[in-house]
Structures are given as structure tokens and as C-alpha cells.
Write a protein that holds these residues in place. Sequence first.
Motif, PDB file in Angstrom:
ATOM      1  N   SER A   1     123.632 -52.334   6.459  1.00 26.78           N
ATOM      2  CA  SER A   1     123.273 -51.880   4.984  1.00 26.78           C
ATOM      3  C   SER A   1     124.426 -50.988   4.450  1.00 26.78           C
ATOM      4  O   SER A   1     125.362 -50.552   5.239  1.00 26.78           O
ATOM      5  CB  SER A   1     122.039 -50.452   5.615  1.00 26.78           C
ATOM      6  N   VAL A   2     124.006 -50.083   3.132  1.00 26.25           N
ATOM      7  CA  VAL A   2     124.947 -49.287   2.758  1.00 26.25           C
ATOM      8  C   VAL A   2     123.854 -48.436   2.549  1.00 26.25           C
ATOM      9  O   VAL A   2     122.885 -47.915   1.561  1.00 26.25           O
ATOM     10  CB  VAL A   2     125.789 -50.162   1.662  1.00 26.25           C
ATOM     11  N   LEU A   3     124.322 -46.925   2.715  1.00 27.80           N
ATOM     12  CA  LEU A   3     124.512 -45.851   2.298  1.00 27.80           C
ATOM     13  C   LEU A   3     124.508 -45.376   0.809  1.00 27.80           C
ATOM     14  O   LEU A   3     125.922 -44.550   1.146  1.00 27.80           O
ATOM     15  CB  LEU A   3     124.478 -44.974   3.689  1.00 27.80           C
ATOM     16  N   LEU A   4     124.380 -45.064   0.229  1.00 28.47           N
ATOM     17  CA  LEU A   4     124.232 -44.128  -1.493  1.00 28.47           C
ATOM     18  C   LEU A   4     124.019 -43.059  -1.176  1.00 28.47           C
ATOM     19  O   LEU A   4     122.860 -42.543  -0.736  1.00 28.47           O
ATOM     20  CB  LEU A   4     123.607 -44.642  -2.525  1.00 28.47           C
ATOM     21  N   VAL A   5     125.584 -41.942  -1.308  1.00 29.21           N
ATOM     22  CA  VAL A   5     125.181 -40.299  -0.897  1.00 29.21           C
ATOM     23  C   VAL A   5     125.886 -39.780  -2.482  1.00 29.21           C
ATOM     24  O   VAL A   5     126.879 -40.437  -2.948  1.00 29.21           O
ATOM     25  CB  VAL A   5     125.945 -39.896   0.542  1.00 29.21           C
ATOM     26  N   SER A   6     125.464 -38.314  -2.936  1.00 28.12           N
ATOM     27  CA  SER A   6     126.207 -38.363  -4.156  1.00 28.12           C
ATOM     28  C   SER A   6     127.391 -37.674  -3.080  1.00 28.12           C
ATOM     29  O   SER A   6     128.347 -37.206  -4.227  1.00 28.12           O
ATOM     30  CB  SER A   6     125.205 -37.480  -4.301  1.00 28.12           C
ATOM     31  N   GLY A   7     127.149 -37.065  -1.882  1.00 25.58           N
ATOM     32  CA  GLY A   7     128.238 -36.061  -1.305  1.00 25.58           C
ATOM     33  C   GLY A   7     127.769 -34.849  -1.859  1.00 25.58           C
ATOM     34  O   GLY A   7     126.984 -34.001  -2.372  1.00 25.58           O
TER      35      GLY A   7
ATOM     36  N   ASP B   1     125.313 -38.783  -9.523  1.00 19.56           N
ATOM     37  CA  ASP B   1     123.969 -38.653  -8.504  1.00 19.56           C
ATOM     38  C   ASP B   1     123.707 -39.350  -8.412  1.00 19.56           C
ATOM     39  O   ASP B   1     123.428 -40.685  -8.732  1.00 19.56           O
ATOM     40  CB  ASP B   1     123.465 -38.145  -9.852  1.00 19.56           C
ATOM     41  N   SER B   2     122.902 -40.009  -7.078  1.00 18.74           N
ATOM     42  CA  SER B   2     122.512 -41.260  -6.481  1.00 18.74           C
ATOM     43  C   SER B   2     122.149 -41.956  -7.486  1.00 18.74           C
ATOM     44  O   SER B   2     121.431 -43.362  -7.279  1.00 18.74           O
ATOM     45  CB  SER B   2     122.699 -41.341  -4.550  1.00 18.74           C
ATOM     46  N   ALA B   3     120.495 -41.112  -6.990  1.00 18.09           N
ATOM     47  CA  ALA B   3     119.608 -41.739  -8.114  1.00 18.09           C
ATOM     48  C   ALA B   3     119.620 -42.191  -9.211  1.00 18.09           C
ATOM     49  O   ALA B   3     119.323 -43.443  -9.973  1.00 18.09           O
ATOM     50  CB  ALA B   3     118.269 -40.106  -8.207  1.00 18.09           C
ATOM     51  N   ARG B   4     120.233 -41.352 -10.360  1.00 19.72           N
ATOM     52  CA  ARG B   4     120.722 -41.980 -11.318  1.00 19.72           C
ATOM     53  C   ARG B   4     121.760 -43.178 -10.871  1.00 19.72           C
ATOM     54  O   ARG B   4     121.763 -44.121 -12.017  1.00 19.72           O
ATOM     55  CB  ARG B   4     121.901 -40.768 -12.019  1.00 19.72           C
TER      56      ARG B   4
ATOM     57  N   SER C   1     121.022 -46.855 -12.656  1.00 28.60           N
ATOM     58  CA  SER C   1     122.380 -47.924 -13.988  1.00 28.60           C
ATOM     59  C   SER C   1     121.869 -48.740 -13.071  1.00 28.60           C
ATOM     60  O   SER C   1     122.847 -49.902 -14.251  1.00 28.60           O
ATOM     61  CB  SER C   1     123.276 -46.847 -13.689  1.00 28.60           C
ATOM     62  N   LEU C   2     122.314 -49.372 -11.629  1.00 31.44           N
ATOM     63  CA  LEU C   2     122.691 -50.527 -11.399  1.00 31.44           C
ATOM     64  C   LEU C   2     121.241 -51.190 -11.532  1.00 31.44           C
ATOM     65  O   LEU C   2     120.572 -52.429 -11.449  1.00 31.44           O
ATOM     66  CB  LEU C   2     122.416 -50.294  -9.585  1.00 31.44           C
ATOM     67  N   ARG C   3     119.679 -51.063 -11.284  1.00 30.92           N
ATOM     68  CA  ARG C   3     119.046 -51.379 -11.416  1.00 30.92           C
ATOM     69  C   ARG C   3     118.404 -51.996 -12.885  1.00 30.92           C
ATOM     70  O   ARG C   3     118.281 -53.281 -13.096  1.00 30.92           O
ATOM     71  CB  ARG C   3     117.361 -50.557 -11.449  1.00 30.92           C
TER      72      ARG C   3
END
Length: 110
Positions: free
Chosen positions: A77-83, A93-96, A100-102
Motif C-alpha cells: 500500500s501507499v499512505l498519502l499524507v498531507s504532512g 491537501d490529501s483529500a484534494r 484530482s487523481l480520481r
Amino acid sequence: SAATGLLGLNLPNKRPGQAEELLQIAATIVARGPPVSTSVRLCLHYSLKNQPATAGSDGLRQFCERAAHLGKGIVDSVLLVSGTGYRKHVHADSARCLESLREQLLSQLA
């Protein structure tokens, strides 16, 4: 390995420019690791805060694609974090980024 009790390993992205290094570390583990049946599963972290401002969802996508092609299915897996802390990039911003990727992926299917 599973025989020693280690089932997974997180590789956090704690400093700027470290994403490439994490992929190299994962590739080294794949190359030197045990057979796939006993391999340790890796979770690579991708911190938006520690990526160039221009990376955005394109950078995340490229990172995930490269991680998926390391072989033996070791990157689980890859964990996306904003920091945390001060963000000099408003886009961090991870949600944004996921939205965008979607949109990118959906436009390719159309």
C-alpha cells in the motif's frame, strides 16, 4: 519475514525529495528479500508536504505506478499524507489530491 514475526514495514516520507529514496529502498528489499511467500509487506508513505509544488496528483500517480512495478507484490500500500506543521504549498491537501487523481483517471476511461 513471517517466520520471525515481522509482517509489514512502514517507510515514512519525512523530508523533501525522499520519495525517490523510498522507492530505491523498496527495490533493494525486493532484490534482497525472501521468497514471495514469506516476504514482508511494505507501506510506502507519500507526503505532499515533502514533494515539489508542481507534483500534485501527477506525482502521486507516478509514485504509485513505480511502487506497483517493483515486483513480487511487496509494496502492499501507499499512505498519502498531507504532512504536519507549516505548509508552504496551499495544494498540500490529501483529500484534494485524491479528488484530482480520481478526475484524471475517470477522464482516461471516457
